[in-house]
Design a protein around this motif. Structure first.
Motif, PDB file in Angstrom:
ATOM      1  N   LYS A  16       3.456  -2.476 -18.718  1.00 52.71           N
ATOM      2  CA  LYS A  16       2.476  -2.840 -17.753  1.00 52.71           C
ATOM      3  C   LYS A  16       2.801  -4.378 -17.391  1.00 52.71           C
ATOM      4  O   LYS A  16       2.608  -4.715 -16.200  1.00 52.71           O
ATOM      5  CB  LYS A  16       1.227  -2.699 -18.343  1.00 52.71           C
ATOM      6  CG  LYS A  16       0.720  -1.257 -18.568  1.00 52.71           C
ATOM      7  CD  LYS A  16      -0.546  -1.366 -19.310  1.00 52.71           C
ATOM      8  CE  LYS A  16      -1.105  -0.018 -19.466  1.00 52.71           C
ATOM      9  NZ  LYS A  16      -2.573   0.169 -20.176  1.00 52.71           N
ATOM     10  N   LYS A  17       3.352  -5.091 -18.406  1.00 52.00           N
ATOM     11  CA  LYS A  17       3.731  -6.635 -17.918  1.00 52.00           C
ATOM     12  C   LYS A  17       4.659  -6.641 -17.021  1.00 52.00           C
ATOM     13  O   LYS A  17       4.543  -7.360 -15.609  1.00 52.00           O
ATOM     14  CB  LYS A  17       4.117  -7.401 -19.212  1.00 52.00           C
ATOM     15  CG  LYS A  17       2.903  -7.556 -20.239  1.00 52.00           C
ATOM     16  CD  LYS A  17       3.276  -8.485 -21.204  1.00 52.00           C
ATOM     17  CE  LYS A  17       2.189  -8.465 -22.218  1.00 52.00           C
ATOM     18  NZ  LYS A  17       2.774  -9.316 -23.573  1.00 52.00           N
ATOM     19  N   LYS A  18       5.703  -5.868 -16.912  1.00 48.33           N
ATOM     20  CA  LYS A  18       6.790  -5.605 -16.095  1.00 48.33           C
ATOM     21  C   LYS A  18       6.261  -5.282 -14.661  1.00 48.33           C
ATOM     22  O   LYS A  18       6.651  -5.756 -13.644  1.00 48.33           O
ATOM     23  CB  LYS A  18       7.718  -4.708 -16.526  1.00 48.33           C
ATOM     24  CG  LYS A  18       9.171  -4.683 -15.626  1.00 48.33           C
ATOM     25  CD  LYS A  18      10.155  -3.852 -16.251  1.00 48.33           C
ATOM     26  CE  LYS A  18      11.270  -3.784 -15.562  1.00 48.33           C
ATOM     27  NZ  LYS A  18      12.401  -2.847 -15.996  1.00 48.33           N
ATOM     28  N   GLN A  23       4.603  -6.502  -9.036  1.00 49.48           N
ATOM     29  CA  GLN A  23       3.435  -6.476  -8.099  1.00 49.48           C
ATOM     30  C   GLN A  23       3.381  -8.072  -7.564  1.00 49.48           C
ATOM     31  O   GLN A  23       3.092  -8.111  -6.414  1.00 49.48           O
ATOM     32  CB  GLN A  23       2.231  -5.970  -8.662  1.00 49.48           C
ATOM     33  CG  GLN A  23       2.183  -4.390  -8.929  1.00 49.48           C
ATOM     34  CD  GLN A  23       0.873  -4.040  -9.580  1.00 49.48           C
ATOM     35  OE1 GLN A  23       0.179  -4.690  -9.977  1.00 49.48           O
ATOM     36  NE2 GLN A  23       0.840  -2.471  -9.516  1.00 49.48           N
ATOM     37  N   ILE A  24       3.171  -9.009  -8.382  1.00 49.41           N
ATOM     38  CA  ILE A  24       3.043 -10.282  -7.904  1.00 49.41           C
ATOM     39  C   ILE A  24       4.262 -10.578  -6.941  1.00 49.41           C
ATOM     40  O   ILE A  24       3.803 -11.271  -5.869  1.00 49.41           O
ATOM     41  CB  ILE A  24       3.162 -11.434  -9.274  1.00 49.41           C
ATOM     42  CG1 ILE A  24       1.861 -10.931  -9.951  1.00 49.41           C
ATOM     43  CG2 ILE A  24       2.963 -12.676  -8.429  1.00 49.41           C
ATOM     44  CD1 ILE A  24       1.802 -11.689 -11.173  1.00 49.41           C
ATOM     45  N   LEU A  30       4.912 -10.291   0.655  1.00 44.46           N
ATOM     46  CA  LEU A  30       4.278  -9.794   1.937  1.00 44.46           C
ATOM     47  C   LEU A  30       3.278 -10.987   2.387  1.00 44.46           C
ATOM     48  O   LEU A  30       3.166 -10.960   3.821  1.00 44.46           O
ATOM     49  CB  LEU A  30       3.047  -8.580   1.316  1.00 44.46           C
ATOM     50  CG  LEU A  30       3.939  -7.472   0.985  1.00 44.46           C
ATOM     51  CD1 LEU A  30       2.646  -6.374   0.645  1.00 44.46           C
ATOM     52  CD2 LEU A  30       4.679  -6.881   1.995  1.00 44.46           C
ATOM     53  N   VAL A  31       2.740 -11.907   1.494  1.00 44.07           N
ATOM     54  CA  VAL A  31       2.021 -12.948   2.253  1.00 44.07           C
ATOM     55  C   VAL A  31       3.035 -13.764   2.888  1.00 44.07           C
ATOM     56  O   VAL A  31       2.554 -14.444   4.241  1.00 44.07           O
ATOM     57  CB  VAL A  31       1.597 -13.813   0.919  1.00 44.07           C
ATOM     58  CG1 VAL A  31       1.119 -15.146   1.557  1.00 44.07           C
ATOM     59  CG2 VAL A  31       0.361 -12.870   0.329  1.00 44.07           C
TER      60      VAL A  31
END
Length: 290
Positions: A16-18, A23-24, A30-31
């Motif tokens: 999950k951390k990975k 995702q970050i 994308l930003v």
């Protein structure tokens, strides 16, 4: 026993951390991409309210006196009003014809059983590999002989022709993904092929129609080469050709040119905002089965 309990009580959250880290990174990427696309548009919108002197002296500052003279000059003296109307006529007619003919051809290839379906699909897909520059001279000479070289119909026909391959390709995928049970039930109820196409397949394929329609509209709205070669009358020129008139060989009024660019891109932004949800649905339609 205690080791078993400790193993059960302490789940591994490394995956999950990975995933959150990935995702970050994706969000940051994308930003950055969004900023890269939005900032030039905002800059063009900002300088469209300036004079040429302000553009060269302070290109990134806000305009000292906000005025709409550049827009009024571009619309009247630059004849963008007539060019915008011509572009709307050409794009609307080409859009309707390409979506109608393309969806009918895609339905015949995807849902009807006949020996030449694969050959027809290959023939249409071949049109996607032919660049417009290869047929420019033959089209011009042929249209000049039949009197279509200086008319809106002379660019509507090529627009429809070059829009059909991608329209047929996308709509064939949508029609093939429709459940066979719906068409079988319609056949049992006595519906003919035309009724199946108009009342069942076409409404179910409206997402594909929105995607292909938007691609066709934006592509034809921004097309310059055919419109510049085929049309010589100023009263029949489309918007991209009218925009090219703002750049001269000896001088260029940048403030008026940027105002004309803003006028030209407003319709595409409005159309994209109206149909953005359908585009996302069309891109993700085949991502999940069942």
């Amino acid at each position: 026993m205690s080791s078993t309990r400790s193993a059960i009580a302490e789940p591994d959250f490394s995956s999950k951390k990975k995933t959150s880290g990935i995702q970050i990174v994706i969000y940051v990427f994308l930003v950055l991409i969004s900023i890269t696309y939005i900032l030039p548009l905002l800059w063009v919108f900002n300088v469209s309210f300036k004079t040429n002197k302000e553009i060269f002296t302070s290109p990134f500052s806000l305009p000292e006196n906000v005025t709409f003279d550049n827009f009024s000059f571009a619309w009247t003296a630059g004849r963008l009003g007539t060019a915008t109307l011509n572009s709307f006529i050409v794009c609307a007619v080409a859009l309707i014809l390409s979506m109608l003919i393309g969806s009918m051809a895609a339905f015949g290839i995807a849902r009807l059983r006949w020996k030449g379906a694969k050959l027809a699909m290959t023939y249409f897909l071949t049109g996607m590999m032919i660049p417009i520059h290869c047929v420019l001279i033959p089209l011009f000479t042929r249209f000049a002989k039949i009197g279509l070289s200086n008319s809106l119909l002379g660019i509507i026909i090529p627009y429809v022709t070059f829009s059909l391959p991608i329209t047929i390709f996308i709509m064939t995928g949508f029609f093939k993904g429709m459940p066979n049970e719906l068409i079988e039930c319609a056949c049992i109820e006595g519906a003919n092929i035309f009724q199946i196409f108009m009342k069942i397949c076409l409404p179910l394929g409206k997402t594909g129609l929105c995607v292909t329609g938007l691609m066709t509209f934006i592509g034809n709205w921004n097309e310059l080469l055919l419109a510049m070669v085929f049309i010589s009358d100023d009263a029949k020129k489309t918007l991209p050709v009218a925009l090219s008139k703002f750049v001269g060989p000896y001088n260029t009024n940048y403030s008026q040119m940027f105002a004309a660019i803003i006028i030209a891109i407003i319709p595409t932004i409005v159309v994209y905002c109206l149909f953005s949800n359908q585009i996302v649905d069309g891109l993700t339609a085949g991502a999940v089965k069942g």
